[in-house]
Design an enzyme around this catalytic site. Structure first.
Site, short mmCIF file in Angstrom:
data_model
loop_
_atom_site.label_atom_id
_atom_site.label_comp_id
_atom_site.label_asym_id
_atom_site.label_seq_id
_atom_site.Cartn_x
_atom_site.Cartn_y
_atom_site.Cartn_z
N ASN A 276 40.24 -3.92 -18.00
CA ASN A 276 40.25 -4.15 -19.38
C ASN A 276 41.75 -4.74 -19.38
O ASN A 276 41.87 -4.44 -21.08
CB ASN A 276 39.78 -3.34 -20.27
CG ASN A 276 40.17 -1.50 -20.69
OD1 ASN A 276 41.66 -1.97 -19.09
ND2 ASN A 276 40.25 -1.16 -21.44
N GLU B 279 39.28 23.19 -2.98
CA GLU B 279 41.14 22.53 -2.27
C GLU B 279 41.50 24.25 -1.94
O GLU B 279 41.09 25.17 -2.56
CB GLU B 279 41.58 22.33 -3.48
CG GLU B 279 43.35 21.68 -2.77
CD GLU B 279 44.03 21.47 -4.18
OE1 GLU B 279 44.96 20.69 -3.68
OE2 GLU B 279 43.86 21.93 -5.18
N ASP C 131 44.65 -3.20 -19.59
CA ASP C 131 45.35 -2.46 -20.19
C ASP C 131 46.55 -1.89 -18.99
O ASP C 131 47.68 -0.60 -19.53
CB ASP C 131 45.19 -1.83 -21.41
CG ASP C 131 44.52 -0.55 -20.10
OD1 ASP C 131 43.84 -0.39 -19.22
OD2 ASP C 131 44.27 0.92 -20.88
N HIS D 115 45.97 11.96 -3.39
CA HIS D 115 46.66 11.96 -4.27
C HIS D 115 48.32 12.61 -4.50
O HIS D 115 48.56 13.17 -4.76
CB HIS D 115 46.08 12.18 -5.91
CG HIS D 115 45.55 13.66 -6.16
ND1 HIS D 115 44.17 14.12 -5.22
CD2 HIS D 115 45.61 14.46 -6.58
CE1 HIS D 115 44.45 15.08 -5.29
NE2 HIS D 115 45.25 15.27 -6.01
N ASP D 116 48.18 13.75 -3.17
CA ASP D 116 49.25 15.48 -3.39
C ASP D 116 50.22 14.65 -2.28
O ASP D 116 50.77 15.36 -1.72
CB ASP D 116 48.33 16.25 -2.93
CG ASP D 116 47.56 16.35 -4.07
OD1 ASP D 116 48.16 16.28 -5.66
OD2 ASP D 116 46.56 17.74 -4.10
N ASP E 176 35.89 16.20 -9.75
CA ASP E 176 36.63 17.42 -9.33
C ASP E 176 36.47 18.52 -10.37
O ASP E 176 36.86 18.04 -11.68
CB ASP E 176 38.16 16.75 -10.03
CG ASP E 176 39.02 16.70 -8.39
OD1 ASP E 176 39.56 18.20 -8.56
OD2 ASP E 176 40.18 16.26 -7.58
N ASP F 103 39.64 22.89 -7.84
CA ASP F 103 40.81 22.18 -7.73
C ASP F 103 41.55 23.46 -7.32
O ASP F 103 41.43 24.82 -8.12
CB ASP F 103 41.47 21.41 -8.64
CG ASP F 103 42.67 21.06 -8.89
OD1 ASP F 103 42.96 20.68 -8.20
OD2 ASP F 103 43.57 22.33 -9.43
C1 GLC Z 1 46.46 20.66 -6.85
C2 GLC Z 1 45.88 19.37 -7.69
C3 GLC Z 1 47.26 18.98 -7.70
C4 GLC Z 1 47.77 19.55 -8.96
C5 GLC Z 1 47.23 21.15 -8.64
C6 GLC Z 1 47.16 21.56 -9.87
O1 GLC Z 1 46.86 20.89 -6.06
O2 GLC Z 1 45.36 18.45 -5.98
O3 GLC Z 1 47.03 16.90 -8.01
O4 GLC Z 1 48.86 19.13 -9.29
O5 GLC Z 1 46.01 20.89 -7.65
O6 GLC Z 1 46.11 21.07 -10.61
CA CA Z 2 42.87 -0.04 -17.66
#
Ligand code: GLC
Ligand code: CA
Length: 556
Positions: free
Chosen positions: A23, A253, A25, A325-326, A98, A199
């Site tokens: 969109n 995780e 933004d 993403h980590d 998640d 998580d």
């Molecule tokens: C997990 C997630 C990470 C987050 C952490 C705390 O490791 O993958 O991105 O910062 O948990 O929730």
């Molecule tokens: Ca957006």
């Protein structure tokens, strides 16, 4: 070995803020995901895992949840989410959410209530304790932000946060909290969601009495909750009361857990999770955390992979991943940006030809690499800021830390996905929330689509080879050169059917001699990241980061 859909799945992870802005933004959203469902499907993906989509103040980019049963307005709403869910299902892809229940946001209504008074019914949803004199209840340090306790004057108590201050830990020992967790699971599963990535789920049970921990620079006390006394019990309760009622998949995780823990949690008929996201193989170039970098060691990496492969085979199941993403981008880390295409393809071959379920992180499939920001003020993540303080304390200059952050921070994986060579990499029509890697003019999806030799097209081919083969899905794994410093070579076998996987981690040519009685001239070459693959029966020269997969059919 029992078959199951998740064992034959290919999972694609979306970190929504940087996937695609629909969109205009500057922030990725579900509109953007909807646009790209066909693209995701075209990779050979069979399930999408969404990093948190829930309402959140974004102190940890969604891993701080303020409402578990809704969608963050920046990303869309429940109606749009259902459209995405249906769109994925229509294309034969499952959807995994998640589930972040070790902690909430401090802006969650439960926490706001818990602040009101000690006898508020929500007070005991969190871990509140009196201090010891003027000191916190114990010596625990957070992973993300100094001490693990935050003082509240009105209550004269401290609350525990093993991550950031804005992420108070839930008190899982409270049965009401566990009921809430089940209700959240039920909400999404009843809507049609197919499973959860849970998580830091192995952190949910804290040692009774919260004893002091062994002093460390961060995360002091972790030995008292990394695999706590009631973990198995609580996960069993979730499974029995809620998850079993749905055909639901769960990947947990689990930082700092080994293959032994995986057997406890993910094997047998009473298993509480389907697989774990292990960190062992992500420590081949660092000590404990990505930030404490050491030179990459193939032996450290292979030892981790080999152990998980061998210990779990026939008993439990592996999650195969190199990026999320980590962590920083894998080519910059275990590969080589100078050989971006070669090493990107080799790493995919090395990882995904093993036994387990492939997880692919957005942008990995086009070989995105680390970013290079010019100032610390451009970073966005609480972890980067915390490490900045720590490194300064240890005498590092700002300039030195900037180098470290550019190399090791997880923000490298969080730059917007590069879709084409137009402004902002085609991610958005306006300036994005986080800077696009300037290499978007060369590295982008459109370019990769056009190039038959791209990393993207190699991923497609590799996944096809894997998915169409019982051997690659279920065959046994064996490392054939467990001591080689440059070449990772393993076999997969199922009865008399075999495959030989050869991966060079060298940036120069090297010689490969076949282990055992493998004959390269007799094998069928299924994959190679160079245009040809010259070989004699028992020897060949491997070019920088070369990968080959040879196939040997069943003996008649
Ligand atoms: C997990 C997630 C990470 C987050 C952490 C705390 O490791 O993958 O991105 O910062 O948990 O929730
Ligand atoms: Ca957006």
């Amino acid at each position: 070995m029992a078959k199951d859909w998740y064992k034959e799945a290919v999972i694609y992870q979306i970190w929504p803020r940087s996937f695609k802005d629909g969109n205009g933004d500057g922030i990725g959203d579900l509109e953007g995901v909807l646009e790209k469902l066909d693209y995701i499907k075209s990779l050979g993906v069979t399930a999408i895992w969404f990093s948190p989509l829930y309402p959140s103040p974004q102190a940890d980019y969604g891993y701080d949840i303020a409402d578990y049963k809704n969608i963050c307005p920046e990303y869309g709403d429940l109606e749009l989410f259902k459209k995405v869910l249906d769109g994925a299902h229509e294309r034969g892809m499952k959807v995994i959410m998640d589930l972040v229940v070790n902690h909430t946001s401090d802006e969650h209504p439960w926490f706001k209530e818990s602040l009101k008074s000690k006898d508020n019914p929500y007070h005991d949803y969190y871990i509140w304790r009196r201090g010891k004199g003027k000191r916190p209840p114990n010596n625990w340090l957070s992973m993300f932000e100094g001490g693990a306790w935050e003082y509240n004057k009105g209550l004269d108590e401290y609350y525990l946060h093993v991550f950031a201050k804005k992420q108070p830990d839930l008190n899982m020992d409270n049965p009401k909290v566990r009921e809430e967790v089940k209700s959240i699971m039920d909400f999404w599963l009843s809507m049609g969601v197919d499973g959860f990535r849970e998580d830091v789920i192995t952190f949910i049970s804290k040692q009774d009495g919260l004893p002091n921990g062994f002093p460390l620079p961060i995360a002091t006390g972790i030995e008292h909750y990394k695999h706590g006394p009631h973990l198995l019990e609580y996960l069993t309760e979730f499974r029995k009361d809620t998850l079993e009622k749905h055909d639901c998949f769960m990947v947990g995780e689990s930082p700092l857990t080994g293959a032994k823990d995986a057997l406890e949690l993910t094997s047998g008929k009473d298993k509480v999770l389907d697989m774990l996201i292990s960190f062992d193989h992500m420590q081949a170039d660092c000590f404990m955390t990505d930030t404490v970098a050491v030179p990459f060691s193939l032996n450290r990496m292979r030892k981790a992979f080999d152990t998980w492969q061998e210990k779990l085979y026939g008993k439990a199941w592996n999650a195969l991943y190199l990026e999320n993403h980590d962590h920083p981008r894998i080519i910059s880390r275990y590969g080589n940006e100078k050989f971006r295409k070669e090493s990107g393809k080799m790493l995919a071959t090395m990882c995904y030809m093993q036994c387990g379920t492939p997880f692919i992180y957005q942008g990995q499939e086009i070989g995105m690499v680390n970013n290079n920001l010019s100032s610390l003020s451009e970073f966005k993540d609480v972890v980067t800021f915390n490490n900045e303080k720590l490194f300064k304390k240890f005498g590092f200059s700002e300039e030195q830390y900037l180098k470290i952050a550019n190399k090791t921070s997880r923000e490298n994986a969080r730059t917007p996905v590069q879709w084409d060579s137009s402004a902002y990499g085609g991610f958005s029509t306006t300036e994005p929330w986080f800077s696009v890697n300037p290499n978007y003019t060369e590295i982008n999806v459109e370019e990769a689509e056009k190039d038959p030799d791209s990393i993207l097209n190699y991923y497609r081919k590799l996944l096809k080879v894997r998915q169409n083969s019982e051997l690659f899905l279920y065959g046994a794994f064996k490392d054939l050169l467990p001591k080689d410093e440059k070449i990772y070579c393993y076999e997969r076998t199922l009865g008399t059917e075999k495959a030989l996987i050869i991966c060079s981690f060298s940036d120069t040519m090297c010689t490969f001699r076949t282990p055992g009685d493998y004959d390269l001239e007799k094998g069928e070459l299924l994959l190679c990241n160079y245009p040809d693959a010259p070989a004699k029966a028992h020897i060949c020269a491997l070019r920088p980061y070369e990968a080959r997969v040879y196939y040997y059919p069943k003996e008649k």
